[in-house]
Design a protein around this motif. Sequence first.
Motif, PDB file in Angstrom:
ATOM      1  N   GLU A 146       2.390  18.073 -14.403  1.00 22.92           N
ATOM      2  CA  GLU A 146       1.639  19.260 -13.975  1.00 22.92           C
ATOM      3  C   GLU A 146       1.726  20.320 -15.059  1.00 22.92           C
ATOM      4  O   GLU A 146       2.809  20.681 -15.502  1.00 22.92           O
ATOM      5  CB  GLU A 146       2.210  19.825 -12.666  1.00 22.92           C
ATOM      6  N   SER A 147       0.541  20.791 -15.507  1.00 23.11           N
ATOM      7  CA  SER A 147       0.477  21.885 -16.482  1.00 23.11           C
ATOM      8  C   SER A 147       0.222  23.184 -15.736  1.00 23.11           C
ATOM      9  O   SER A 147      -0.586  23.227 -14.798  1.00 23.11           O
ATOM     10  CB  SER A 147      -0.634  21.633 -17.496  1.00 23.11           C
ATOM     11  N   HIS A 148       0.887  24.258 -16.172  1.00 22.11           N
ATOM     12  CA  HIS A 148       0.772  25.560 -15.495  1.00 22.11           C
ATOM     13  C   HIS A 148       0.326  26.619 -16.496  1.00 22.11           C
ATOM     14  O   HIS A 148       1.053  26.945 -17.436  1.00 22.11           O
ATOM     15  CB  HIS A 148       2.104  25.966 -14.877  1.00 22.11           C
ATOM     16  N   SER A 149      -0.885  27.128 -16.302  1.00 25.30           N
ATOM     17  CA  SER A 149      -1.433  28.250 -17.074  1.00 25.30           C
ATOM     18  C   SER A 149      -1.174  28.138 -18.575  1.00 25.30           C
ATOM     19  O   SER A 149      -0.838  29.118 -19.225  1.00 25.30           O
ATOM     20  CB  SER A 149      -0.893  29.582 -16.536  1.00 25.30           C
ATOM     21  N   ARG A 206       3.429  26.268 -19.687  1.00 21.42           N
ATOM     22  CA  ARG A 206       4.575  25.456 -19.291  1.00 21.42           C
ATOM     23  C   ARG A 206       4.068  24.152 -18.651  1.00 21.42           C
ATOM     24  O   ARG A 206       2.930  24.069 -18.205  1.00 21.42           O
ATOM     25  CB  ARG A 206       5.504  26.199 -18.343  1.00 21.42           C
ATOM     26  N   ILE A 207       4.949  23.170 -18.636  1.00 21.27           N
ATOM     27  CA  ILE A 207       4.598  21.859 -18.102  1.00 21.27           C
ATOM     28  C   ILE A 207       5.795  21.296 -17.356  1.00 21.27           C
ATOM     29  O   ILE A 207       6.952  21.520 -17.753  1.00 21.27           O
ATOM     30  CB  ILE A 207       4.149  20.903 -19.231  1.00 21.27           C
ATOM     31  N   GLU A 208       5.521  20.584 -16.250  1.00 15.41           N
ATOM     32  CA  GLU A 208       6.584  19.995 -15.429  1.00 15.41           C
ATOM     33  C   GLU A 208       6.346  18.492 -15.261  1.00 15.41           C
ATOM     34  O   GLU A 208       5.209  18.052 -15.141  1.00 15.41           O
ATOM     35  CB  GLU A 208       6.627  20.660 -14.050  1.00 15.41           C
ATOM     36  N   HIS A 249      11.361  20.646 -16.831  1.00 11.10           N
ATOM     37  CA  HIS A 249      10.420  21.739 -17.058  1.00 11.10           C
ATOM     38  C   HIS A 249      10.503  22.166 -18.516  1.00 11.10           C
ATOM     39  O   HIS A 249      11.596  22.295 -19.077  1.00 11.10           O
ATOM     40  CB  HIS A 249      10.776  22.913 -16.127  1.00 11.10           C
ATOM     41  N   ALA A 309      -4.709  22.829 -21.795  1.00 11.44           N
ATOM     42  CA  ALA A 309      -4.767  21.978 -20.610  1.00 11.44           C
ATOM     43  C   ALA A 309      -5.285  20.592 -20.971  1.00 11.44           C
ATOM     44  O   ALA A 309      -4.841  19.575 -20.449  1.00 11.44           O
ATOM     45  CB  ALA A 309      -5.667  22.620 -19.551  1.00 11.44           C
TER      46      ALA A 309
END
Length: 422
Positions: free
Chosen positions: A281-284, A287-289, A356, A364
């Motif tokens: 999951e990429s966030h804004s 950051r990536i999880e 994380h 993205a």
Amino acid sequence: MVVSALFIMDLKGKIIISRNYRGDIPMSAVDRFSKKLAEEDATGLVPVFNEDGNNFIYIKHNNLYLLAISKMNSNAMAVLAFLHRLVTVFEEYFKELEEESIRDNFVIIYELLDEVMDFGYPQHTEAKVLKEFICVQESHQLIRAPPAITNAVSWRAEGIVHKKNEIFLDVVEKLNLLVSSSGTVLHSEILGALKMKSFLSGMPELKLGLNDKVLLENRGLETKGKAVEMEDIRFHQCVRLARFENDRTISFIPPDGEFELMTYRLATHVRPLLWIEAHVESHSHSRIEYFVKAKSNFKRRSTANNVEIIVPVPSDADSPTFKTSIGTVQYFPEKDCVVWSIKQFEGQKEYFMRTHFGLPSISAEDGNSLSKAPISVKFEIPYFTVSGIQVRYLKIIEKSGYQALPWVRYITQNGDYQLRMS
């Protein structure tokens, strides 16, 4: 199989050492190989070709070419097998076979070339026996050849004595696996090997029985487990091939010490032993999880040791944080991956890991393409074979009648084991 001449050359095709066994080709014939090598180096040269009525058969090893030339219609595969065997002999003597080790050992190499082949016919290619009369010393003088050179069992010397007679057999299987992001097994293959360490006195005769499907069907025998249908079976030279082809009996007089008795392959559908699910999951854009689940699909009584789950991450990831239900997690920035290590992974267990990262520059779109990179898994499962192969018996017969202890172990390891992320 007949070889007229043998050459060891550098990568430019310059001869370092050679032996003309039959004298039926001019030494200048090798110039054709060097010329062809220069012309076709960019596209690659086939390992077997014919020029001016001469057969050229070669292999490349490190910074060397080993070339055999023959005028006769020789068995090309047999010549290639001989060249690979010659590499093994040299490595037994010099550890590493490369240009420097050849130049440093001219005398002993000429002695070896004279012993491994006689008038173009292969003779003795068992390094353990050759070492009995060709030694790496300041003076490389031949001593009396051991009996193994003059009898039919060239891979084993006579008069071997051990205080304790034992033989160890390891059945080692490696699993190659590729799983798609949707969970479909795209490719699975088992590569097996029977590896032995023999410490037996005298000249013992061994007979090995497996749960071989062809053997059991031919003899109408039953077995408690399933029968295994092996493909691409290859044996050490000590195995009596005629006997195996006739009734599937693996009969042999073993070399002393460590050797590989047999290899095989099974192209069969295999359920993943360790199932890995990973979601990214990429966030804004910053950051990536990663959410990773690992599940063992083998029986509870088995345990996978030294498991490593290698998860690829972006090259510019930083500030890692980890959470895991078992084991340890390490970030290796030089390899662009996270390694989740689990010392012991019991059967029918399920564990989770979450990591994380900060992403200073990733977009993205980059994150989506990265999620397609596969996860690699390393493991070893003792007392277990994925194919179900079993040693039904291992008989040891020696004329003196001594008692010997056979020890058998089963091990399954990862080969090229990859699962694509979703």
